[in-house]
Structure formats: structure tokens, C-alpha cells
Design an enzyme around this catalytic site. Structure first.
Site, PDB file in Angstrom:
ATOM      1  N   ASP A 229     -63.839 -14.552  17.358  1.00 12.98           N
ATOM      2  CA  ASP A 229     -62.353 -14.689  17.028  1.00 12.98           C
ATOM      3  C   ASP A 229     -61.910 -14.068  18.438  1.00 12.98           C
ATOM      4  O   ASP A 229     -62.708 -13.437  19.542  1.00 12.98           O
ATOM      5  CB  ASP A 229     -62.406 -13.385  16.539  1.00 12.98           C
ATOM      6  CG  ASP A 229     -60.866 -12.993  14.984  1.00 12.98           C
ATOM      7  OD1 ASP A 229     -60.023 -12.878  15.890  1.00 12.98           O
ATOM      8  OD2 ASP A 229     -60.607 -13.770  14.212  1.00 12.98           O
TER       9      ASP A 229
ATOM     10  N   ASP B 279     -61.433 -17.366  22.853  1.00 13.95           N
ATOM     11  CA  ASP B 279     -60.136 -18.412  22.277  1.00 13.95           C
ATOM     12  C   ASP B 279     -60.004 -19.538  22.406  1.00 13.95           C
ATOM     13  O   ASP B 279     -60.723 -20.096  22.630  1.00 13.95           O
ATOM     14  CB  ASP B 279     -58.819 -18.096  23.436  1.00 13.95           C
ATOM     15  CG  ASP B 279     -57.771 -18.385  23.561  1.00 13.95           C
ATOM     16  OD1 ASP B 279     -57.565 -19.763  22.406  1.00 13.95           O
ATOM     17  OD2 ASP B 279     -57.067 -18.853  23.916  1.00 13.95           O
TER      18      ASP B 279
ATOM     19  N   LYS C 186     -58.775 -22.193   5.714  1.00 13.79           N
ATOM     20  CA  LYS C 186     -57.996 -21.755   4.477  1.00 13.79           C
ATOM     21  C   LYS C 186     -56.661 -23.037   4.977  1.00 13.79           C
ATOM     22  O   LYS C 186     -56.553 -23.006   5.862  1.00 13.79           O
ATOM     23  CB  LYS C 186     -58.005 -20.172   4.729  1.00 13.79           C
ATOM     24  CG  LYS C 186     -56.796 -19.473   4.182  1.00 13.79           C
ATOM     25  CD  LYS C 186     -56.293 -18.342   4.311  1.00 13.79           C
ATOM     26  CE  LYS C 186     -56.538 -17.549   4.817  1.00 13.79           C
ATOM     27  NZ  LYS C 186     -56.540 -15.752   4.702  1.00 13.79           N
TER      28      LYS C 186
END
Length: 276
Positions: free
Chosen positions: A72, A90, A154
């Protein structure tokens, strides 16, 4: 009519009660139970892992014989399990894949993404940004998943969603659209699931393992070895032999010079032909 947004709804309170870091833990748990995506001893990569809701469930699924990697932009607080590895990565940086492979060199059986954009309240813009994140996650999945692996992400439903679904169908044997119970009623988020990554779509899964690197190096070695072979084939030795064969002919041409005038004429004719 959808219920108003309540940050401390049933699943939020349930997560706190059960020691889970986020309500999203219930979402991935439902998907895993319905589709049986992981086994003990396997490897899973979670993109956008902070604060660790997905990662808690995924770590339990693979167990201590497996590996769970979470990355993350923000740090993920340790879970206290040695088979869980996290890092600040990143995904837009050129070295993102290398960072992931330092945590786990081999391919993964499942890649998940719960990444979401910072919404601005403009539906079409939020949807577009969500699609960008899914495609970025899909690109990572193609480069790190083993053939036959699965991908869960998602996404906000919108006008371009059918296009994304077709992209997934081109890469996976099965594609499902899931709306877990823990998704808030007011939200238009769903989860896309791709099962059975096709071998042709697994662009870099073999290179996710460090083993193939020397293989490609050794493959190039015979190529350099073939250079001397071609050199020896084109060795000028035969050419020199031809030159040496022509050398003795010079005295033979001089011999008729002592002969008759007709012989001299023939020699001149031969010389003119060679000139042409």
C-alpha cells in the site's frame, strides 16, 4: 430508498468486536467462502492492503505454510504472523514489481485489490478513477499470477463497467460480479472475480519466480558460442587455397610466349576475354 450513510453500522461494530481492522474483512471472507479461492500453503498478494482488513482474512486462509503479501502507499501495521509480509509500494513506480518480488519471488495463486479512489461526489469521475485502479491492479495480477490463478477487485459500477467485464473475460475462464452483504446499501461498489487465468494472459508469471533468470542467460550463451562456429565456417582458408591453385597457372600462360606467332595471338585473345 437507500439508508443514510452510517460509518458505525452493523458490520463496523462487528469488525471491532471480532478484532478485525476494517469491515472489508467480511467482504473478502464471503467471496472466499463462496468461491473457494485459496488453500493452505498458497501465496496471495493484496494490493491497497492498509489498514489490513483483507490481509487478516487472507493470512488465515493460507496459514503459516503459505505467504500473504500486502502492499500500500501507507504502512500496514504488523499482524504478528511471520508468513505475512508488507511494504510501502507505489504501484505506479517502475520498480513496483521488483519490490513485490523481494517479498515473494514466486507466483501468486490469488491477487486481491480493495483499492478505491478519493471520491469527489461526481459519479462519472469517481467511476472512471475506480476503473483506472482496477486496470492497474489487473496489470499487476497478469505479471504475478500463476496460470489458473484468480483475481478479485473492488470497482464502482458505471457506464464503462461492461467494457471492464469483457477485458476480464478475455483473460479468465470465469468472471463473476459479486456484491457482498457487508457492502453498504448506499454504495454502488461491487467486486469482480476472475477465476482461471489463461496461460496466454499470464504475461510475466514465470518471471515472477527468480529461477527463470539464469535460464534466459544460459540460453543466450549458446548464441554467443555460435559466433565462433559461423566464423570457422567462413574461414578464408578455402579462398587462400583457390588463390594458390591459380598461382601455378601463371607459368603455364608464359609457356606459349616461346611458341609460334599463332600461340601469341591465342594468349592475347584470352587476355582480352579476361578483361571483359
Amino acid at each position: 430508498m437507500a439508508k443514510p450513510y452510517d460509518p458505525k453500522d452493523f458490520y463496523y461494530r462487528k469488525a471491532k468486536k471480532e478484532g478485525l481492522r476494517a469491515r472489508s474483512a467480511f467482504k473478502i471472507d464471503e467471496i472466499l467462502r463462496r468461491h473457494r479461492l485459496l488453500r493452505k500453503g498458497q501465496a496471495v498478494l493484496d494490493l491497497g492492503a492498509a489498514p489490513g482488513g483483507f490481509l487478516q482474512i487472507l493470512a488465515d486462509e493460507v496459514g503459516e505454510t503459505g505467504v500473504a503479501v500486502g502492499v500500500d502507499l501507507e504502512p500496514v501495521r504488523r499482524l504478528g504472523k511471520p508468513w505475512v509480509k508488507t511494504a510501502i509500494v507505489d504501484l505506479l513506480s517502475p520498480g513496483a514489481l521488483d519490490q513485490i518480488r523481494t517479498l515473494h519471488a514466486g507466483p501468486f495463486q490469488l491477487v486481491t485489490s480493495d483499492m478505491a479512489p478519493k471520491t469527489i461526489g461526481v459519479k462519472i469521475t469517481d467511476e472512471a478513477r475506480s476503473l483506472e485502479l482496477v486496470r492497474m491492479a489487473l496489470d499487476v495480477a497478469e505479471k504475478t499470477l500463476a496460470p489458473g490463478g484468480a483475481f478479485v477487485a473492488k470497482v464502482f459500477m458505471g457506464g464503462e463497467f461492461p467494457v471492464l467485464k469483457k477485458e476480464l473475460q478475455a483473460r479468465f475462464d470465469e468472471v463473476h460480479v459479486i456484491r457482498p452483504e457487508a457492502v453498504r446499501e448506499s454504495s454502488y461498489e461491487v467486486y469482480v472475480l476472475g477465476k482461471g487465468l489463461r496461460r496466454a494472459a499470464a504475461r510475466a508469471a514465470p518471471t515472477a519466480n527468480a529461477t527463470p533468470t539464469p535460464t534466459s542467460t544460459s540460453t543466450s550463451t549458446p548464441t554467443s558460442t555460435s559466433t565462433p562456429t559461423s566464423t570457422s565456417t567462413s574461414t578464408p582458408a578455402p579462398t587462400l587455397t583457390q588463390t594458390q591453385t591459380q598461382t601455378p597457372k601463371k607459368p603455364a600462360r608464359r609457356a606459349p610466349a616461346k611458341a609460334s606467332t599463332a600461340g601469341k595471338a591465342k594468349a592475347k585473345t584470352g587476355a582480352s576475354r579476361r578483361t571483359r
